[in-house]
Design an enzyme around this catalytic site. Structure first.
Site, PDB file in Angstrom:
ATOM      1  N   GLU A 125      -9.908   5.018  10.339  1.00 57.01           N
ATOM      2  CA  GLU A 125     -11.158   4.520  10.908  1.00 57.01           C
ATOM      3  C   GLU A 125     -11.790   5.560  11.827  1.00 57.01           C
ATOM      4  O   GLU A 125     -12.989   5.796  11.784  1.00 57.01           O
ATOM      5  CB  GLU A 125     -10.890   3.226  11.675  1.00 57.01           C
TER       6      GLU A 125
ATOM      7  N   CYS B 257     -16.312  -2.471  20.503  1.00 59.20           N
ATOM      8  CA  CYS B 257     -16.294  -2.954  19.109  1.00 59.20           C
ATOM      9  C   CYS B 257     -16.965  -4.319  18.980  1.00 59.20           C
ATOM     10  O   CYS B 257     -17.290  -4.745  17.871  1.00 59.20           O
ATOM     11  CB  CYS B 257     -14.862  -3.038  18.598  1.00 59.20           C
TER      12      CYS B 257
ATOM     13  N   HIS C 160     -18.556   3.282  11.117  1.00 57.48           N
ATOM     14  CA  HIS C 160     -17.467   4.257  10.990  1.00 57.48           C
ATOM     15  C   HIS C 160     -17.595   4.992   9.663  1.00 57.48           C
ATOM     16  O   HIS C 160     -18.039   4.418   8.671  1.00 57.48           O
ATOM     17  CB  HIS C 160     -16.101   3.562  10.984  1.00 57.48           C
TER      18      HIS C 160
ATOM     19  N   ASP D 248     -19.419   0.751   0.640  1.00 52.89           N
ATOM     20  CA  ASP D 248     -20.160   1.912   1.136  1.00 52.89           C
ATOM     21  C   ASP D 248     -21.585   1.541   1.550  1.00 52.89           C
ATOM     22  O   ASP D 248     -22.314   0.906   0.783  1.00 52.89           O
ATOM     23  CB  ASP D 248     -20.191   2.998   0.060  1.00 52.89           C
ATOM     24  N   HIS D 249     -21.953   1.932   2.770  1.00 52.28           N
ATOM     25  CA  HIS D 249     -23.270   1.640   3.347  1.00 52.28           C
ATOM     26  C   HIS D 249     -23.505   0.134   3.519  1.00 52.28           C
ATOM     27  O   HIS D 249     -24.640  -0.337   3.487  1.00 52.28           O
ATOM     28  CB  HIS D 249     -24.404   2.258   2.506  1.00 52.28           C
TER      29      HIS D 249
ATOM     30  N   HIS E 148     -21.732  -1.488  14.933  1.00 49.86           N
ATOM     31  CA  HIS E 148     -21.498  -0.046  15.050  1.00 49.86           C
ATOM     32  C   HIS E 148     -20.868   0.392  13.739  1.00 49.86           C
ATOM     33  O   HIS E 148     -20.399  -0.444  12.961  1.00 49.86           O
ATOM     34  CB  HIS E 148     -20.588   0.278  16.238  1.00 49.86           C
TER      35      HIS E 148
HETATM   36 NI    NI Z   1     -15.210  -0.371  14.752  1.00 51.14          NI
END
Ligand code: NI
Length: 143
Positions: A128, A35, A43, A81-82, A41
């Site tokens: 998540e 993480c 989700h 979002d995004h 990264h």
């Molecule tokens: Ni994460």
């Protein structure tokens, strides 16, 4: 007066990293593992917003779920979002972008708007990953 709980589900995807700038890279990797990856990264989050109330005599609704969906989209989905949770979201500035903190921030974005429309926010559940989710009851744990 029979209280019942209704829930609306919404989804969004976002990027983040968990990284404490005051720590060494070694400690960040030890505590946050993958993480902490410096290039982020992502989700696919699933958000459940639960509202508590008594069904209205005429509509039978605690709150119109279409209206609830509208509030969730305007107050949180559009800003998340995004997006990159560490960089793009004004109400997360300076806050570690963990799922816990995100759920609390989502509560704070929604509670007043839901109350204005006759509902009482009871729970935020934020998933998540398949195996990890958090629940927040606004500091009033029901157990
Ligand atoms: Ni994460």
């Amino acid at each position: 007066m029979k209280t019942i709980y209704i829930t609306r589900r919404e989804t969004f995807n976002a990027a983040h990293k968990l990284y404490q700038p005051n720590w060494t890279e070694e400690k960040n990797n030890l505590v946050f593992g993958k993480c902490a990856n410096k290039n982020w990264h992502g989700h696919n989050f699933t958000l459940f917003v639960t509202v508590k109330g008594v069904p209205n005599k005429e509509t039978g609704f605690v709150m119109n779920l279409k209206k609830l969906s509208e509030i969730i989209n305007t107050q949180v989905i559009e800003s998340l979002d995004h997006k990159n949770l560490n960089l793009d979201v004004s109400y997360l500035t300076g806050i570690m972008a963990s799922t816990e903190n995100l759920a609390i921030a989502i509560w704070d974005q929604l509670a007043n708007e839901i109350a204005k429309n006759g509902g009482e926010l009871a729970k935020i559940k934020l998933i998540e990953t398949e195996n990890n989710f958090v629940e927040y009851f606004g500091g009033k744990e029901p157990f």
